[in-house]
Structures are given as structure tokens and as C-alpha cells.
Design a protein around this motif. Structure first.
Motif, PDB file in Angstrom:
ATOM      1  N   THR A 248       0.825  -1.218   0.000  1.00 23.98           N
ATOM      2  CA  THR A 248       0.000   0.000   0.000  1.00 23.98           C
ATOM      3  C   THR A 248       0.855   1.263   0.000  1.00 23.98           C
ATOM      4  O   THR A 248       0.313   2.360  -0.081  1.00 23.98           O
ATOM      5  CB  THR A 248      -0.909   0.023   1.242  1.00 23.98           C
ATOM      6  OG1 THR A 248      -0.083  -0.033   2.416  1.00 23.98           O
ATOM      7  CG2 THR A 248      -1.854  -1.161   1.253  1.00 23.98           C
ATOM      8  N   ARG A 249       2.196   1.098   0.089  1.00 23.20           N
ATOM      9  CA  ARG A 249       3.144   2.210   0.208  1.00 23.20           C
ATOM     10  C   ARG A 249       2.779   3.108   1.387  1.00 23.20           C
ATOM     11  O   ARG A 249       2.926   4.319   1.353  1.00 23.20           O
ATOM     12  CB  ARG A 249       3.226   3.029  -1.092  1.00 23.20           C
ATOM     13  CG  ARG A 249       3.707   2.244  -2.295  1.00 23.20           C
ATOM     14  CD  ARG A 249       4.068   3.145  -3.452  1.00 23.20           C
ATOM     15  NE  ARG A 249       3.003   4.067  -3.798  1.00 23.20           N
ATOM     16  CZ  ARG A 249       1.921   3.743  -4.509  1.00 23.20           C
ATOM     17  NH1 ARG A 249       1.807   2.503  -4.991  1.00 23.20           N
ATOM     18  NH2 ARG A 249       0.992   4.628  -4.782  1.00 23.20           N
ATOM     19  N   ARG A 250       2.305   2.470   2.444  1.00 22.97           N
ATOM     20  CA  ARG A 250       1.905   3.200   3.651  1.00 22.97           C
ATOM     21  C   ARG A 250       3.052   3.206   4.653  1.00 22.97           C
ATOM     22  O   ARG A 250       3.564   2.162   5.037  1.00 22.97           O
ATOM     23  CB  ARG A 250       0.675   2.529   4.264  1.00 22.97           C
ATOM     24  CG  ARG A 250       0.011   3.329   5.372  1.00 22.97           C
ATOM     25  CD  ARG A 250      -1.152   2.572   5.956  1.00 22.97           C
ATOM     26  NE  ARG A 250      -2.038   2.007   4.934  1.00 22.97           N
ATOM     27  CZ  ARG A 250      -3.356   2.034   4.987  1.00 22.97           C
ATOM     28  NH1 ARG A 250      -3.957   2.594   6.004  1.00 22.97           N
ATOM     29  NH2 ARG A 250      -4.083   1.492   4.046  1.00 22.97           N
TER      30      ARG A 250
ATOM     31  N   GLU B 157       0.889   8.996   9.718  1.00 25.52           N
ATOM     32  CA  GLU B 157       0.792   8.054   8.599  1.00 25.52           C
ATOM     33  C   GLU B 157       0.917   8.791   7.270  1.00 25.52           C
ATOM     34  O   GLU B 157       0.229   9.797   7.043  1.00 25.52           O
ATOM     35  CB  GLU B 157      -0.550   7.322   8.666  1.00 25.52           C
ATOM     36  CG  GLU B 157      -0.604   6.098   7.765  1.00 25.52           C
ATOM     37  CD  GLU B 157      -1.858   5.287   8.022  1.00 25.52           C
ATOM     38  OE1 GLU B 157      -1.802   4.403   8.894  1.00 25.52           O
ATOM     39  OE2 GLU B 157      -2.873   5.561   7.375  1.00 25.52           O
ATOM     40  N   PHE B 158       1.796   8.289   6.416  1.00 22.72           N
ATOM     41  CA  PHE B 158       2.046   8.888   5.110  1.00 22.72           C
ATOM     42  C   PHE B 158       1.804   7.857   4.011  1.00 22.72           C
ATOM     43  O   PHE B 158       1.965   6.661   4.230  1.00 22.72           O
ATOM     44  CB  PHE B 158       3.496   9.377   4.995  1.00 22.72           C
ATOM     45  CG  PHE B 158       3.891  10.427   6.008  1.00 22.72           C
ATOM     46  CD1 PHE B 158       3.806  11.765   5.698  1.00 22.72           C
ATOM     47  CD2 PHE B 158       4.353  10.054   7.262  1.00 22.72           C
ATOM     48  CE1 PHE B 158       4.172  12.735   6.628  1.00 22.72           C
ATOM     49  CE2 PHE B 158       4.724  11.002   8.198  1.00 22.72           C
ATOM     50  CZ  PHE B 158       4.637  12.353   7.873  1.00 22.72           C
ATOM     51  N   ILE B 159       1.447   8.345   2.832  1.00 23.85           N
ATOM     52  CA  ILE B 159       1.407   7.508   1.624  1.00 23.85           C
ATOM     53  C   ILE B 159       2.522   7.978   0.701  1.00 23.85           C
ATOM     54  O   ILE B 159       2.620   9.173   0.394  1.00 23.85           O
ATOM     55  CB  ILE B 159       0.037   7.597   0.902  1.00 23.85           C
ATOM     56  CG1 ILE B 159      -1.088   7.068   1.805  1.00 23.85           C
ATOM     57  CG2 ILE B 159       0.076   6.805  -0.416  1.00 23.85           C
ATOM     58  CD1 ILE B 159      -1.014   5.587   2.114  1.00 23.85           C
ATOM     59  N   LEU B 160       3.364   7.043   0.283  1.00 25.68           N
ATOM     60  CA  LEU B 160       4.462   7.377  -0.627  1.00 25.68           C
ATOM     61  C   LEU B 160       4.001   7.274  -2.072  1.00 25.68           C
ATOM     62  O   LEU B 160       3.192   6.406  -2.404  1.00 25.68           O
ATOM     63  CB  LEU B 160       5.652   6.445  -0.395  1.00 25.68           C
ATOM     64  CG  LEU B 160       6.669   6.871   0.664  1.00 25.68           C
ATOM     65  CD1 LEU B 160       6.036   6.984   2.036  1.00 25.68           C
ATOM     66  CD2 LEU B 160       7.853   5.921   0.699  1.00 25.68           C
ATOM     67  N   SER B 161       4.509   8.145  -2.919  1.00 28.13           N
ATOM     68  CA  SER B 161       4.159   8.105  -4.346  1.00 28.13           C
ATOM     69  C   SER B 161       4.802   6.886  -4.993  1.00 28.13           C
ATOM     70  O   SER B 161       5.709   6.270  -4.431  1.00 28.13           O
ATOM     71  CB  SER B 161       4.634   9.382  -5.036  1.00 28.13           C
ATOM     72  OG  SER B 161       6.041   9.490  -4.940  1.00 28.13           O
ATOM     73  N   GLU B 162       4.332   6.535  -6.190  1.00 26.38           N
ATOM     74  CA  GLU B 162       4.828   5.324  -6.878  1.00 26.38           C
ATOM     75  C   GLU B 162       6.322   5.388  -7.145  1.00 26.38           C
ATOM     76  O   GLU B 162       7.003   4.373  -7.116  1.00 26.38           O
ATOM     77  CB  GLU B 162       4.062   5.134  -8.198  1.00 26.38           C
ATOM     78  CG  GLU B 162       2.654   4.589  -7.986  1.00 26.38           C
ATOM     79  CD  GLU B 162       1.997   4.200  -9.301  1.00 26.38           C
ATOM     80  OE1 GLU B 162       2.711   3.655 -10.176  1.00 26.38           O
ATOM     81  OE2 GLU B 162       0.800   4.431  -9.452  1.00 26.38           O
ATOM     82  N   ASP B 163       6.841   6.599  -7.433  1.00 28.37           N
ATOM     83  CA  ASP B 163       8.278   6.720  -7.696  1.00 28.37           C
ATOM     84  C   ASP B 163       9.073   6.998  -6.416  1.00 28.37           C
ATOM     85  O   ASP B 163      10.277   7.253  -6.466  1.00 28.37           O
ATOM     86  CB  ASP B 163       8.552   7.815  -8.733  1.00 28.37           C
ATOM     87  CG  ASP B 163       8.063   9.194  -8.269  1.00 28.37           C
ATOM     88  OD1 ASP B 163       7.563   9.295  -7.126  1.00 28.37           O
ATOM     89  OD2 ASP B 163       8.180  10.153  -9.050  1.00 28.37           O
ATOM     90  N   TYR B 164       8.384   6.973  -5.257  1.00 28.12           N
ATOM     91  CA  TYR B 164       9.010   7.164  -3.935  1.00 28.12           C
ATOM     92  C   TYR B 164       9.635   8.550  -3.762  1.00 28.12           C
ATOM     93  O   TYR B 164      10.480   8.765  -2.907  1.00 28.12           O
ATOM     94  CB  TYR B 164      10.079   6.081  -3.665  1.00 28.12           C
ATOM     95  CG  TYR B 164       9.488   4.729  -3.348  1.00 28.12           C
ATOM     96  CD1 TYR B 164       9.334   4.303  -2.032  1.00 28.12           C
ATOM     97  CD2 TYR B 164       9.060   3.881  -4.360  1.00 28.12           C
ATOM     98  CE1 TYR B 164       8.778   3.073  -1.726  1.00 28.12           C
ATOM     99  CE2 TYR B 164       8.494   2.654  -4.078  1.00 28.12           C
ATOM    100  CZ  TYR B 164       8.352   2.254  -2.760  1.00 28.12           C
ATOM    101  OH  TYR B 164       7.786   1.035  -2.469  1.00 28.12           O
ATOM    102  N   ASN B 165       9.224   9.519  -4.600  1.00 30.70           N
ATOM    103  CA  ASN B 165       9.803  10.862  -4.522  1.00 30.70           C
ATOM    104  C   ASN B 165       8.955  11.848  -3.731  1.00 30.70           C
ATOM    105  O   ASN B 165       9.320  13.008  -3.586  1.00 30.70           O
ATOM    106  CB  ASN B 165      10.042  11.434  -5.928  1.00 30.70           C
ATOM    107  CG  ASN B 165      11.366  10.966  -6.496  1.00 30.70           C
ATOM    108  OD1 ASN B 165      12.327  10.788  -5.758  1.00 30.70           O
ATOM    109  ND2 ASN B 165      11.415  10.755  -7.802  1.00 30.70           N
ATOM    110  N   LYS B 166       7.796  11.385  -3.251  1.00 30.01           N
ATOM    111  CA  LYS B 166       6.921  12.290  -2.509  1.00 30.01           C
ATOM    112  C   LYS B 166       6.180  11.499  -1.433  1.00 30.01           C
ATOM    113  O   LYS B 166       5.795  10.353  -1.660  1.00 30.01           O
ATOM    114  CB  LYS B 166       5.914  12.946  -3.464  1.00 30.01           C
ATOM    115  CG  LYS B 166       5.029  13.994  -2.801  1.00 30.01           C
ATOM    116  CD  LYS B 166       4.019  14.541  -3.802  1.00 30.01           C
ATOM    117  CE  LYS B 166       3.105  15.556  -3.124  1.00 30.01           C
ATOM    118  NZ  LYS B 166       2.029  16.004  -4.049  1.00 30.01           N
ATOM    119  N   MET B 167       5.995  12.106  -0.273  1.00 27.14           N
ATOM    120  CA  MET B 167       5.197  11.479   0.773  1.00 27.14           C
ATOM    121  C   MET B 167       4.129  12.452   1.254  1.00 27.14           C
ATOM    122  O   MET B 167       4.391  13.624   1.501  1.00 27.14           O
ATOM    123  CB  MET B 167       6.072  10.988   1.925  1.00 27.14           C
ATOM    124  CG  MET B 167       7.039  11.959   2.499  1.00 27.14           C
ATOM    125  SD  MET B 167       8.270  11.159   3.554  1.00 27.14           S
ATOM    126  CE  MET B 167       7.339  10.776   4.997  1.00 27.14           C
TER     127      MET B 167
END
Length: 332
Positions: free
Chosen positions: A12-14, A26-36
Motif C-alpha cells: 500500500t506504500r503506507r 501516517e504517510f502515503i508514498l508516491s509510486e516513484d518514492y519521490n513524494k510522501m
């Protein structure tokens, strides 16, 4: 507030971050992991968050804090579902999805098993086998075995599923155990300690419980009195001796009758320990064959992560160094 722990779920990239003030962010990371992106905050504890566990199947966030509380929240609504007060601050946390049992290890050396429902929890049992605080827990849901590591340098394997109350002790570190990981496919336990040791234990062998130490006023081999047994000392006109215990049979013996040392790997003693003379003669070379391999990480390990799919182990130490290990030669 400063961060104290975190938990990441790749599916879930959580990313759940525990803070010193008791909050879980709690954060959600973007698909490219460049933003939370910050999603929500949980007011989980009154002081530092010690451990976080996100359970995707239940949509639960489990946590322990320095405030001696275990709590769990619904990750969808952010609502607090319940809590339980432990006997001391907890730093070991594991969860069994199938039975909804949670295992909490605390600084007093106790492990608490709780049964979680949607909005309530009940105490199943507590058990204590360590003389120091529990520093790490690891759960094998297949064999239904719980491993606990401690600041007393030992690891205990608790047979939960066997319902026989079996507890196997493993002695392979010279300092506190910092982390435990389990390779299910090969039934190998990886333990890392503050002594810099990485130990790979073969758990696919028939192990034996260590015996309880017997009480006696005199040596159970030569009948010499121990130093507190004044009556026998007076009657026999002999000076009292210091009491020791044989690690194999548990008998109370004097130093003369337990002058030998031996490793007993099937009982968890990978290092040489005190045994009485008769037990020393009975231990065969096959029984002395090691059931673990030892590796020196060359730094005081603080945190560990094991990737079972690739067989990689990540260790970080007090020397500010992060090391990546290929464990496939020994975990395979």
C-alpha cells in the motif's frame, strides 16, 4: 517531535512513523518514492512510541509505547479500537493474522498474549523466562512458535502451537540480543546482538529443554556440604563448598565434581558451559556438533531488516555504518 520508530507496508506504500510525543503519523508514498503525503495522525500514546505494526488484512495499526500501553487503531477511520496496559514499557510486538493473537514483550522480561476482537481484547496468558527485558520477538505462524530475545543475552523458543509448554533456550551471544528474523522456508532463525554477532540457528533439529536447577544442601555427587549447611559441616568437620549446577542434568554440584566444560548445542548451549563429570563423559562428539553458524558483523548492531525473498540482511550500528549482507550462502 523526533521520530522513534516506523513501519512500512510495500503493497500500500503506507509509512507509519512513531514519534517521541506519542503520536503516530501516517504517510502515503508516491509510486516513484519521490513524494510522501501526510494522511492522518493517531494520538496513540502519552509518551514515546516504541513499536508499530500495520496489519493489512485487518486494516489495523498496532503500537506499544513507553507509557506501558498497547493500543490498536483502525487505519481506515483513524479511530482507536482498544488498548491494554502492560507491566512495563514494551519493545517487542508480533501479530498472528489467523487467530488474531498479539504478542507483546516488555522490559520486565514478560511476554503477554492478547486476543483481539474488533473493539475489545482479552488476556490469554503471560509467561516469563528471561532474567532481563525482552528486546525482540519473532513469530513463526506455520510451526506456531514464538522466539523472544533479551538483554540477558539469551533467546527462548516458546512452542505455542504444541500446547505442551515447551520452552527451549538458545545461548549464542555475549551481549543483548537486538533483533530476530526467521526464514520460514529453511526453518532458520537469524539473531543479531550488541556484541556484533550474527548467529544463524538451525531450528529443523530435535532440541531439548534445559533442566530446572535442583536445590540441595550438599553436592549431589560427592555429598560434600555447601557453605550454608552449618549442621553437616559441623558433624563431618568439613569446610562448606560453593554450589554450582550442571547445565545438562540440573543437579547441584560442587566445583570439584563439575570441573569440566562442554558445549551442548541441542540444549541451546553453543558455547562451553559447566557440566558435572558424569554428564561430560556421556556427551558424544555428535551431540557437540554445532547447530548454529557464527558471523562477526564488526559493529554494535542496533537495527536489522531481513529480506527473506532475496536472502539479504541489513544491519545498522552505533558506528554510524549500514551494512548489507548476502545471507544466501548460510540461509538456504
Amino acid at each position: 517531535a523526533p521520530c522513534s520508530c516506523m513501519s512500512f507496508n510495500p503493497e500500500t506504500r503506507r509509512l507509519s512513523i512513531g514519534l517521541d510525543n506519542g503520536t503516530i503519523s501516517e504517510f502515503i508514498l508516491s509510486e516513484d518514492y519521490n513524494k510522501m503525503t501526510l494522511v492522518k495522525n493517531y494520538q496513540a500514546h502519552q509518551s514515546r512510541v516504541m513499536m508499530i505494526l500495520f496489519v493489512l488484512e485487518m486494516e489495523w495499526v498496532l503500537s506499544t509505547g513507553q507509557d506501558k500501553n498497547f493500543t490498536w487503531h483502525c487505519s481506515e477511520s483513524g479511530q482507536r479500537l482498544g488498548g491494554y496496559r502492560t507491566s512495563a514499557g514494551a519493545c517487542g510486538l508480533q501479530f498472528d493474522v489467523e487467530t488474531r493473537h498479539v504478542f507483546v514483550g516488555d522490559h520486565s522480561g514478560q511476554v503477554t498474549i492478547l486476543k483481539l476482537e474488533q473493539e475489545s481484547c482479552s488476556l490469554v496468558t503471560t509467561f516469563k523466562g528471561h532474567t532481563g527485558g525482552v528486546t525482540a520477538l519473532c513469530w513463526d505462524p506455520v510451526q506456531r512458535v514464538l522466539f523472544s530475545g533479551s538483554s540477558d543475552h539469551s533467546i527462548i523458543m516458546w512452542d505455542i502451537g504444541g500446547r505442551k509448554g515447551t520452552a527451549i533456550e538458545l545461548q549464542g551471544h555475549n551481549d543483548k540480543v537486538q533483533s530476530l528474523s526467521y526464514a520460514h522456508h529453511t526453518r532458520q532463525l537469524i539473531s543479531c546482538g550488541a556484541d556484533g554477532g550474527i548467529v544463524v540457528w538451525n531450528m529443523d533439529v530435535e532440541r531439548q529443554e534445559t533442566p530446572e536447577w535442583l536445590d540441595s544442601d550438599s553436592c549431589q555427587k560427592c555429598d560434600q556440604p555447601f557453605f550454608w549447611n552449618f549442621k553437616q559441616m559441623w558433624d563431618s568437620k568439613k569446610i562448606g563448598l560453593r554450589q554450582h549446577h550442571c547445565r545438562k542434568c540440573g543437579k547441584a554440584v560442587c566445583g570439584k565434581c563439575s570441573s569440566k566444560r562442554s558445549s551442548i548445542p541441542l540444549m541451546g548451549f553453543e558455547f562451553e558451559v559447566r557440566v558435572c563429570d558424569s554428564c561430560h563423559e556421556s556427551i558424544t562428539d555428535e551431540e557437540r556438533a554445532p547447530t548454529a553458524t557464527f558471523h562477526d558483523s564488526k559493529h554494535n548492531i542496533v537495527h536489522v531488516h531481513f529480506d527473506a525473498t532475496r536472502g539479504w540482511l541489513l544491519t545498522s550500528g552505533t558506528d554510524k555504518v549500514i551494512k548489507l549482507w548476502d545471507m544466501t550462502p548460510v540461509v538456504s
